[in-house]
Design an enzyme around this catalytic site. Structure first.
Site, PDB file in Angstrom:
ATOM      1  N   HIS A 180      -7.300   1.465  -2.431  1.00  0.00           N
ATOM      2  CA  HIS A 180      -7.968   2.556  -3.159  1.00  0.00           C
ATOM      3  C   HIS A 180      -7.367   2.713  -4.550  1.00  0.00           C
ATOM      4  CE1 HIS A 180      -4.884   5.832  -2.719  1.00  0.00           C
ATOM      5  NE2 HIS A 180      -4.595   5.235  -1.577  1.00  0.00           N
ATOM      6  N   ASP A 228       1.047   4.689  -4.877  1.00  0.00           N
ATOM      7  CA  ASP A 228       0.006   4.857  -3.855  1.00  0.00           C
ATOM      8  C   ASP A 228      -1.295   5.177  -4.599  1.00  0.00           C
ATOM      9  OD1 ASP A 228      -1.645   5.715  -1.789  1.00  0.00           O
ATOM     10  OD2 ASP A 228      -0.533   7.565  -1.448  1.00  0.00           O
ATOM     11  N   GLU A 249     -10.069   7.927  -1.452  1.00  0.00           N
ATOM     12  CA  GLU A 249      -9.192   7.899  -0.284  1.00  0.00           C
ATOM     13  C   GLU A 249      -8.296   9.128  -0.229  1.00  0.00           C
ATOM     14  OE1 GLU A 249      -5.685   7.107   2.202  1.00  0.00           O
ATOM     15  OE2 GLU A 249      -5.758   7.550   0.054  1.00  0.00           O
ATOM     16  N   GLU A 250      -7.804   9.586  -1.389  1.00  0.00           N
ATOM     17  CA  GLU A 250      -6.876  10.708  -1.404  1.00  0.00           C
ATOM     18  C   GLU A 250      -7.523  12.025  -0.976  1.00  0.00           C
ATOM     19  OE1 GLU A 250      -3.871  10.458  -1.461  1.00  0.00           O
ATOM     20  OE2 GLU A 250      -3.248   8.733  -2.650  1.00  0.00           O
ATOM     21  N   ASP A 262      -2.056  -0.252   1.742  1.00  0.00           N
ATOM     22  CA  ASP A 262      -1.673   1.074   1.255  1.00  0.00           C
ATOM     23  C   ASP A 262      -0.162   1.209   1.360  1.00  0.00           C
ATOM     24  OD1 ASP A 262      -1.891   3.731   0.338  1.00  0.00           O
ATOM     25  OD2 ASP A 262      -3.746   4.037   1.453  1.00  0.00           O
ATOM     26  N   HIS A 271       3.995  10.345  -2.378  1.00  0.00           N
ATOM     27  CA  HIS A 271       3.286  11.475  -2.976  1.00  0.00           C
ATOM     28  C   HIS A 271       4.199  12.332  -3.858  1.00  0.00           C
ATOM     29  CE1 HIS A 271      -0.701  11.765  -0.533  1.00  0.00           C
ATOM     30  NE2 HIS A 271      -0.449  10.548  -0.961  1.00  0.00           N
TER      31      HIS A 271
END
Length: 369
Positions: A72, A189, A223-224, A244, A324
């Site tokens: 992604h 990410d 995706e997030e 990922d 994150h």
């Protein structure tokens, strides 16, 4: 199958390009254009879905049952929740991330007609004014605000600048690559996963490797926020490999080195047969790897399955420290993943009626005859 040489310089260069291109979920046009231009340069045909995800095609000897490999290109970010009387902006997160990682971040605000630079700050930010109150104030998105680098004192000034509720903020990535091979940045990410997929494609194209079935590299844009690959798959895709991040946190078995193979996430176990095919490839080609289980984790695979797609899925990851947040990976994991993806593309499809049948008791695929 052949293990191609991965162009490590290309892998780093495309990763940095991706990291310097803003792409919070919902505001991904710029990074979509970047990836499309790269696919054109590699002479890989592609199409855009109605929502703007990218479906590319590497032709194989037969067209089905084909496979997909997905990464992604959207990231975490923020949006304007309200314009404040003090000329600053209340924010809400885009994607799931903690406000403590937003405090002090530099960011770009995208309005309808222009963009503004600024900083995300806690409500009490001056040490000379608030002293211990800074440490004692609550954390969370209700307790931070965005300070624009422009002459603004009130809501009228914000409106004059063209600022509106719902405008997007992209957080600066600030990448740094050390001489020890570590890569520090926000949004690894899944910009790193995208770079891995492009590097594998580049290697396969450069060395003219033949593929047994069509392979569809997919680059998803949501995706997030949970939807990811839910609607991006062609209907004849039988197996999908997701790239990922893994989490190198206490209690996890992920590593910043080699490939981390996910056995299960919060949705449940990944496909047993496809996952063990990936393990077998790592063993056959001496690719360092480990296995992990993620309790609080979703990916494009989960999005595809919960949307009802009848597809076998597996997840391979690069270990990320402080996921994150201010993330860190090691280049070793990216190169290992690119090697794995490039040989996976060359392998036979996992299930084909003229090639495999199910073992009567074990459930393992066995060669007929």
């Amino acid at each position: 199958m052949k293990l191609p040489a991965i162009d490590t310089r290309y892998l780093v260069e495309i990763l940095l390009k991706l990291l310097h291109t803003p792409s919070p979920s919902g505001y991904t046009d710029r990074v979509v254009h970047l990836v499309c231009e790269e696919l054109e340069r590699l002479e890989v045909p592609f199409e855009l879905t109605r929502r703007g995800a990218i479906r590319a095609t590497l032709k194989g000897e037969v067209s089905q049952p084909d496979r997909a490999i997905v990464a992604h290109i959207d990231t975490l970010g923020a949006m304007v929740k309200s314009l404040k009387e003090n000329g600053r902006l209340q924010l809400v997160p885009v994607g799931h991330w903690n406000a403590r990682f937003a405090e002090g971040a530099r960011a770009t605000l995208f309005t309808d007609n222009c963009q503004w630079r600024g900083t995300i700050l806690p409500l009490k930010a001056s040490g000379h004014t608030f002293a211990p109150e800074i440490d004692n104030q609550p954390g969370g998105w209700d307790f931070v605000e965005f300070r624009i680098d422009a002459r603004v004192r009130d809501i009228a000034d914000l409106l004059r600048l063209g600022v509106h509720v719902g405008d997007f903020l992209a957080i600066d990535t600030s990448p740094e690559i050390t001489d020890t091979g570590f890569i520090n940045s926000r949004h690894l990410d899944d910009k790193a996963g995208t770079a891995v997929l492009l590097a594998a494609i580049e290697a396969v194209r450069r060395e003219g490797l033949e593929l047994p079935v069509d392979c569809h590299p997919l680059f998803t844009i949501s995706e997030e926020v949970g939807s990811g690959a839910s609607a991006a798959l062609q209907q004849d895709v039988a197996e999908m490999l997701t790239i990922d991040n893994g989490t190198t946190a206490p209690g996890q078995n992920s590593s910043e080195f080699g490939v981390t193979i996910a056995m299960a996430d919060e949705v449940g176990p990944f496909d047993y047969h496809l996952t063990h095919r990936i393990i077998q490839l790592c063993q056959e080609f001496a690719i360092p790897h480990q296995r992990d289980v993620f309790k609080y984790y979703r990916s494009d695979s989960a999005a595809a399955l919960t949307a009802g797609n009848d597809v076998r899925t597996a997840l391979v990851t690069f270990g990320v420290d402080a996921s994150h947040g201010y993330e860190r990976i090691h280049f070793d994991a990216l190169e290992s993943l690119a090697r794995l993806v490039s040989v996976y593309m060359q392998g036979p499809p996992l299930f084909s009626r003229d090639r495999f049948e199910m073992g009567p008791r074990t459930g393992f695929p066995i060669q007929p005859g």
